[in-house]
Scaffold this motif. Structure first.
Motif, PDB file in Angstrom:
ATOM      1  N   SER A 510       0.824  -1.208   0.000  1.00 39.68           N
ATOM      2  CA  SER A 510       0.000   0.000   0.000  1.00 39.68           C
ATOM      3  C   SER A 510       0.862   1.264   0.000  1.00 39.68           C
ATOM      4  O   SER A 510       1.971   1.300   0.543  1.00 39.68           O
ATOM      5  CB  SER A 510      -0.919   0.005   1.217  1.00 39.68           C
ATOM      6  N   ASN A 511       0.340   2.306  -0.625  1.00 38.77           N
ATOM      7  CA  ASN A 511       1.020   3.607  -0.630  1.00 38.77           C
ATOM      8  C   ASN A 511       0.828   4.354   0.678  1.00 38.77           C
ATOM      9  O   ASN A 511       1.511   5.346   0.932  1.00 38.77           O
ATOM     10  CB  ASN A 511       0.467   4.480  -1.763  1.00 38.77           C
ATOM     11  N   ILE A 512      -0.118   3.895   1.501  1.00 37.12           N
ATOM     12  CA  ILE A 512      -0.454   4.577   2.737  1.00 37.12           C
ATOM     13  C   ILE A 512       0.289   3.918   3.902  1.00 37.12           C
ATOM     14  O   ILE A 512       0.236   2.695   4.063  1.00 37.12           O
ATOM     15  CB  ILE A 512      -1.971   4.538   3.010  1.00 37.12           C
ATOM     16  N   LYS A 513       0.971   4.724   4.700  1.00 39.97           N
ATOM     17  CA  LYS A 513       1.724   4.191   5.841  1.00 39.97           C
ATOM     18  C   LYS A 513       0.780   3.585   6.876  1.00 39.97           C
ATOM     19  O   LYS A 513      -0.328   4.078   7.103  1.00 39.97           O
ATOM     20  CB  LYS A 513       2.523   5.305   6.522  1.00 39.97           C
ATOM     21  N   GLU A 514       1.237   2.511   7.486  1.00 34.69           N
ATOM     22  CA  GLU A 514       0.502   1.938   8.614  1.00 34.69           C
ATOM     23  C   GLU A 514       0.920   2.658   9.886  1.00 34.69           C
ATOM     24  O   GLU A 514       2.099   2.980  10.075  1.00 34.69           O
ATOM     25  CB  GLU A 514       0.808   0.441   8.761  1.00 34.69           C
ATOM     26  N   TRP A 515      -0.053   2.935  10.742  1.00 28.87           N
ATOM     27  CA  TRP A 515       0.243   3.595  12.021  1.00 28.87           C
ATOM     28  C   TRP A 515       0.906   2.574  12.945  1.00 28.87           C
ATOM     29  O   TRP A 515       0.295   1.629  13.411  1.00 28.87           O
ATOM     30  CB  TRP A 515      -1.043   4.127  12.643  1.00 28.87           C
ATOM     31  N   SER A 530       3.499  10.680  10.741  1.00 30.80           N
ATOM     32  CA  SER A 530       2.129  10.388  10.312  1.00 30.80           C
ATOM     33  C   SER A 530       1.506  11.564   9.562  1.00 30.80           C
ATOM     34  O   SER A 530       0.507  11.402   8.863  1.00 30.80           O
ATOM     35  CB  SER A 530       1.259  10.036  11.523  1.00 30.80           C
ATOM     36  N   LEU A 531       2.099  12.769   9.692  1.00 32.53           N
ATOM     37  CA  LEU A 531       1.576  13.921   8.973  1.00 32.53           C
ATOM     38  C   LEU A 531       1.779  13.780   7.469  1.00 32.53           C
ATOM     39  O   LEU A 531       1.114  14.433   6.680  1.00 32.53           O
ATOM     40  CB  LEU A 531       2.252  15.202   9.485  1.00 32.53           C
ATOM     41  N   THR A 532       2.740  12.943   7.084  1.00 30.43           N
ATOM     42  CA  THR A 532       2.932  12.591   5.674  1.00 30.43           C
ATOM     43  C   THR A 532       2.545  11.126   5.514  1.00 30.43           C
ATOM     44  O   THR A 532       3.344  10.244   5.814  1.00 30.43           O
ATOM     45  CB  THR A 532       4.397  12.797   5.244  1.00 30.43           C
ATOM     46  N   PRO A 533       1.326  10.851   5.109  1.00 27.78           N
ATOM     47  CA  PRO A 533       0.811   9.474   5.164  1.00 27.78           C
ATOM     48  C   PRO A 533       1.318   8.548   4.075  1.00 27.78           C
ATOM     49  O   PRO A 533       1.020   7.366   4.098  1.00 27.78           O
ATOM     50  CB  PRO A 533      -0.701   9.670   5.036  1.00 27.78           C
ATOM     51  N   TYR A 534       2.092   9.067   3.107  1.00 19.30           N
ATOM     52  CA  TYR A 534       2.522   8.219   2.011  1.00 19.30           C
ATOM     53  C   TYR A 534       3.815   7.502   2.328  1.00 19.30           C
ATOM     54  O   TYR A 534       4.681   8.006   3.046  1.00 19.30           O
ATOM     55  CB  TYR A 534       2.743   9.028   0.726  1.00 19.30           C
ATOM     56  N   VAL A 535       3.947   6.320   1.755  1.00 20.13           N
ATOM     57  CA  VAL A 535       5.212   5.600   1.815  1.00 20.13           C
ATOM     58  C   VAL A 535       6.230   6.369   0.973  1.00 20.13           C
ATOM     59  O   VAL A 535       5.902   6.859  -0.114  1.00 20.13           O
ATOM     60  CB  VAL A 535       5.036   4.168   1.259  1.00 20.13           C
ATOM     61  N   THR A 539       4.042   8.401  -5.442  1.00 17.07           N
ATOM     62  CA  THR A 539       3.555   9.645  -6.023  1.00 17.07           C
ATOM     63  C   THR A 539       2.079   9.851  -5.708  1.00 17.07           C
ATOM     64  O   THR A 539       1.384   8.939  -5.246  1.00 17.07           O
ATOM     65  CB  THR A 539       3.728   9.633  -7.549  1.00 17.07           C
ATOM     66  N   GLU A 540       1.592  11.066  -5.985  1.00 20.54           N
ATOM     67  CA  GLU A 540       0.170  11.328  -5.801  1.00 20.54           C
ATOM     68  C   GLU A 540      -0.671  10.433  -6.705  1.00 20.54           C
ATOM     69  O   GLU A 540      -1.740   9.964  -6.324  1.00 20.54           O
ATOM     70  CB  GLU A 540      -0.134  12.804  -6.092  1.00 20.54           C
ATOM     71  N   GLU A 541      -0.175  10.191  -7.945  1.00 20.28           N
ATOM     72  CA  GLU A 541      -0.905   9.305  -8.862  1.00 20.28           C
ATOM     73  C   GLU A 541      -1.033   7.899  -8.291  1.00 20.28           C
ATOM     74  O   GLU A 541      -2.065   7.245  -8.452  1.00 20.28           O
ATOM     75  CB  GLU A 541      -0.205   9.252 -10.223  1.00 20.28           C
ATOM     76  N   ASP A 542       0.027   7.426  -7.607  1.00 17.65           N
ATOM     77  CA  ASP A 542      -0.050   6.114  -6.955  1.00 17.65           C
ATOM     78  C   ASP A 542      -1.220   6.074  -5.972  1.00 17.65           C
ATOM     79  O   ASP A 542      -2.005   5.123  -5.942  1.00 17.65           O
ATOM     80  CB  ASP A 542       1.247   5.804  -6.210  1.00 17.65           C
ATOM     81  N   VAL A 543      -1.323   7.130  -5.172  1.00 17.46           N
ATOM     82  CA  VAL A 543      -2.369   7.195  -4.157  1.00 17.46           C
ATOM     83  C   VAL A 543      -3.748   7.313  -4.811  1.00 17.46           C
ATOM     84  O   VAL A 543      -4.718   6.673  -4.381  1.00 17.46           O
ATOM     85  CB  VAL A 543      -2.137   8.376  -3.197  1.00 17.46           C
ATOM     86  N   VAL A 544      -3.841   8.097  -5.868  1.00 21.86           N
ATOM     87  CA  VAL A 544      -5.117   8.287  -6.559  1.00 21.86           C
ATOM     88  C   VAL A 544      -5.661   6.943  -7.043  1.00 21.86           C
ATOM     89  O   VAL A 544      -6.838   6.622  -6.826  1.00 21.86           O
ATOM     90  CB  VAL A 544      -4.949   9.260  -7.744  1.00 21.86           C
ATOM     91  N   TYR A 545      -4.822   6.137  -7.693  1.00 22.26           N
ATOM     92  CA  TYR A 545      -5.302   4.854  -8.206  1.00 22.26           C
ATOM     93  C   TYR A 545      -5.583   3.856  -7.087  1.00 22.26           C
ATOM     94  O   TYR A 545      -6.466   3.015  -7.213  1.00 22.26           O
ATOM     95  CB  TYR A 545      -4.314   4.289  -9.222  1.00 22.26           C
ATOM     96  N   GLU A 546      -4.854   3.969  -5.981  1.00 22.89           N
ATOM     97  CA  GLU A 546      -5.187   3.108  -4.849  1.00 22.89           C
ATOM     98  C   GLU A 546      -6.561   3.456  -4.302  1.00 22.89           C
ATOM     99  O   GLU A 546      -7.353   2.574  -3.953  1.00 22.89           O
ATOM    100  CB  GLU A 546      -4.132   3.220  -3.745  1.00 22.89           C
ATOM    101  N   MET A 547      -6.862   4.732  -4.228  1.00 20.22           N
ATOM    102  CA  MET A 547      -8.181   5.148  -3.747  1.00 20.22           C
ATOM    103  C   MET A 547      -9.290   4.689  -4.704  1.00 20.22           C
ATOM    104  O   MET A 547     -10.375   4.304  -4.284  1.00 20.22           O
ATOM    105  CB  MET A 547      -8.232   6.664  -3.579  1.00 20.22           C
ATOM    106  N   MET A 548      -9.004   4.733  -6.002  1.00 20.05           N
ATOM    107  CA  MET A 548      -9.988   4.238  -6.972  1.00 20.05           C
ATOM    108  C   MET A 548     -10.288   2.764  -6.715  1.00 20.05           C
ATOM    109  O   MET A 548     -11.454   2.335  -6.732  1.00 20.05           O
ATOM    110  CB  MET A 548      -9.465   4.441  -8.392  1.00 20.05           C
ATOM    111  N   LEU A 549      -9.232   1.966  -6.486  1.00 19.49           N
ATOM    112  CA  LEU A 549      -9.421   0.544  -6.186  1.00 19.49           C
ATOM    113  C   LEU A 549     -10.236   0.349  -4.919  1.00 19.49           C
ATOM    114  O   LEU A 549     -11.174  -0.453  -4.874  1.00 19.49           O
ATOM    115  CB  LEU A 549      -8.060  -0.128  -6.012  1.00 19.49           C
ATOM    116  N   LYS A 550      -9.838   1.065  -3.856  1.00 22.75           N
ATOM    117  CA  LYS A 550     -10.486   0.880  -2.552  1.00 22.75           C
ATOM    118  C   LYS A 550     -11.950   1.328  -2.590  1.00 22.75           C
ATOM    119  O   LYS A 550     -12.768   0.846  -1.808  1.00 22.75           O
ATOM    120  CB  LYS A 550      -9.719   1.649  -1.475  1.00 22.75           C
TER     121      LYS A 550
END
Length: 640
Positions: A510-515, A530-535, A539-550
């Motif tokens: 996942s592109n999103i960090k685990e707490w 944690s203020l920067t939640p991305y691994v 990239t932002e595009e990575d996160v965008v497509y992950e959100m589309m999937l989820k």
């Protein structure tokens, strides 16, 4: 010659070998089933403990594995894609078990046909080694992504002692997940050889249901005899066909696709009486059951009087029979003395031919044809060992009754014959079928032609095949289009409208960090991170497509970028979902989102932000209330 290994006789192994020779039915993956042995030797167990079931070691574990959500994602790889902005096709590189899990939301009940050609069981050590603890990390290891020593993901030939078990554990969870993706009128075709067809049949009976078994198609894969075969020269493979649902066809279930007739007259059809309605065949005019009204005498043109065969009835009333005679639909034979039969004209039956259960090589191609197809695309290099012929997949697409806008999935895609056939069929009938190819980046052998040609794994071969085949098909369509008449062009697909592209995605964590504050020396560092939640590195595009999937959106939905004071708004599906992952978000972002929504005529929409991305708590409230005033539902305001 036998080479001595210096070891003494393994008495235990020898005893087991003797028992298995005497009683082959007690053999379970090379080990003895002692309960079965007791029964054979006369020590019978109670019938109440016996029941029909299909089980093996590990079945329960892999069942749970198939139901465990994936922690991975699919990252876009635009540089390896073709026609990224316009295509509706997907090529996904990764372990198909995890990929199938990730596709569940976006493609649940949307796929019309699945074709797979899984690894045939040769007793080798399978590439697809699933891991319960962390299958994503396991995937990276077997593909050499996190192993400093590197790993060859091709199968080794060490016999595991779990001949059938390993194969079943690999297939079972994948088939369960695949079934979810099929439409209610969907169908799956699975290629297999003699070694596992019996187990695959039982496995599919369990996953899809015995009542949904359609046929065991036999494909003649060779056209010449192999005289060096040990026993028989194997000329065939099997293709099992199952439907998603046993709903009656008239109520939305799967209907088999008929094959085009061509110019040939089907066997059994003729026109001995020169009927102007064309060729016909005849069927018996009697039935097993009926009423007294269906028992009457018929006089043939020769003057012979005949009754229904003993114990049977005529299938039509006497009045209806006279109407059929008047319409020249009754056949009494050449000399007019035969028992009456009903004529059935080819011009009046279904528009096509019902498929045979044997797929002959001259109709659907064979192994050598398939190899030549790939060689011709790859500069006469044999980059793939066992591809399937395009004609075979084209016929399966026709049998599968895949409509012009349907989705086709192949999650053991290999050299991508399925994608090739899909584009070819679209070019032929003007369709817009979409494909989803999934392939593990399995390493090619260093001594292979593929490796020498620069293809380090099978996924690279598959992607390149689609690129080359697409261009070839497009050029052929151009030639056909340019030489066609104006009337024919209306019915044809314009070459520039043919979708020969594909979006590439790659499986990753996942592109999103685990707490996980335990990873840090103090809690303050954990909070700051944690203020920067991305691994890192995403990239932002990575996160965008992950959100589309989820969120269950199609990965081929258009994604547009809008700039607002240096901040990017991603509009997905023409404003259906809007994402802004920037810092210092204020009211201007909300106003632009509303503008995008109105321009696209969206009645409902969703908005997603980073929780820490707003300029202040007041700005967060203002953005939320502004969007709500434009119709955004409470649950559609989403933060990471």
């Amino acid at each position: 010659m036998t080479k001595l290994d210096g070891q003494s006789l393994n008495i235990e192994a020898k005893n087991i070998e003797k028992q298995l020779e005497l009683f082959p039915e007690i053999n379970v993956d090379g080990k003895i089933d002692f309960d079965k042995l007791k029964q054979i030797l006369g020590d019978y167990i109670e019938d109440s403990e016996e029941r029909y079931r299909f089980t093996w070691n590990g079945k329960g574990e892999v069942l749970r594995l198939s139901q465990t959500p994936s922690k991975g994602t699919l990252r876009p790889a635009q540089e390896e894609s073709k026609n990224w902005d316009d295509t509706e096709n997907l090529y996904i590189e990764g372990d198909n078990l995890e990929v199938l899990k990730l596709l569940q939301k976006s493609y649940f009940n949307k796929v019309k046909m699945i074709y797979i050609d899984p690894p045939y069981n040769t007793g080798g050590d399978f590439v697809y080694k699933d891991n319960f603890k962390d299958n994503i990390q396991n995937y990276k290891k077997i593909t050499g992504q996190v192993d400093s020593e590197g790993r060859n993901t091709t199968t080794n030939r060490e016999y595991s002692g779990r001949y059938h078990t390993d194969w079943l554990n690999m297939m079972y969870p994948r088939l369960r997940l695949a079934r979810n993706l099929l439409k209610d009128d969907g169908v799956i075709f699975i290629s297999i050889d003699d070694h596992e067809v019996h187990n695959l049949k039982k496995l599919c009976d369990e996953v899809f249901g015995e009542s949904n078994f359609v046929s065991n198609l036999v494909w003649q894969k060779k056209f010449s005899r192999a005289n060096d075969a040990r026993y028989f020269s194997t000329m065939h493979d099997h293709i099992l066909c199952y439907t998603k649902s046993n709903i009656e066809r008239s109520k939305g279930g799967w209907k088999i696709g008929l094959l085009p007739r061509g110019d040939e007259t089907p066997a059994g059809y003729g026109n001995p009486d020169h009927d102007t309605r064309g060729v016909w065949t005849s069927v018996v005019l009697s039935a097993k059951s009926g009423t007294e009204k269906l028992l009457y005498n018929i006089t043939t043109p020769s003057g012979r009087v005949c009754s229904p065969p003993s114990g049977r009835y005529w299938s039509v009333s006497e009045e209806r029979f006279k109407e059929l005679v008047k319409d020249n639909r009754i056949w009494f034979g050449i000399d007019g003395d035969g028992t009456p039969r009903l004529k059935t004209f080819l011009s009046e039956v279904q528009d096509g031919l019902r498929p045979n259960s044997i797929l002959f090589h001259d109709e659907v191609g064979h192994n050598q044809e398939a190899k030549q197809e790939t060689k011709s695309l790859f500069d006469n290099k044999g980059v793939f060992d066992s591809p399937k012929p395009v004609r075979l997949l084209e016929q399966l697409l026709q049998i599968g009754n895949v409509a012009k806008n349907d989705i086709i999935l192949d999650f053991f895609s290999g050299s991508s014959t399925t994608a090739h056939a899909t584009v070819q069929l679209n070019a032929q009938d003007g369709g817009n079928r979409k494909f989803i190819m999934v392939q593990l980046p399995e390493s090619t052998e260093e001594k292979s032609e593929a490796y020498k040609a620069g293809y380090k794994n099978i996924a690279e071969i598959g992607k390149e095949r689609i690129r080359r085949a697409g261009e070839q098909i497009k050029e052929e369509l151009k030639e056909k289009y340019e030489s066609a008449s104006k009337a024919d062009k209306v019915e044809m697909k314009h070459p520039e409208e043919l979708d020969i592209g594909f979006k590439v995605f790659k499986l990753d964590s996942s592109n999103i960090k685990e707490w996980n504050p335990g990873e840090y020396e103090n809690i303050q560092l954990a909070i700051e991170d944690s203020l920067t939640p991305y691994v890192p590195g995403r990239t932002e595009e990575d996160v965008v497509y992950e959100m589309m999937l989820k969120m269950g959106l199609d990965l081929t939905y258009p994604v547009e970028k809008h700039d607002v004071n240096g901040k990017t708004i991603y509009s997905i599906g023409y404003g259906f979902l809007m994402i802004c992952l920037a810092d210092s978000i204020d009211i201007s972002i909300a106003e632009k989102m509303i503008e995008i929504k109105d321009e696209n005529g969206q009645q409902e929409f969703r908005a997603l932000f980073r929780d820490e991305g707003f300029k202040s708590d007041t700005d967060k409230t203002n953005v939320k209330e502004t969007l709500r005033s434009a119709g955004l539902a409470e649950e559609s305001f989403i933060t990471l």
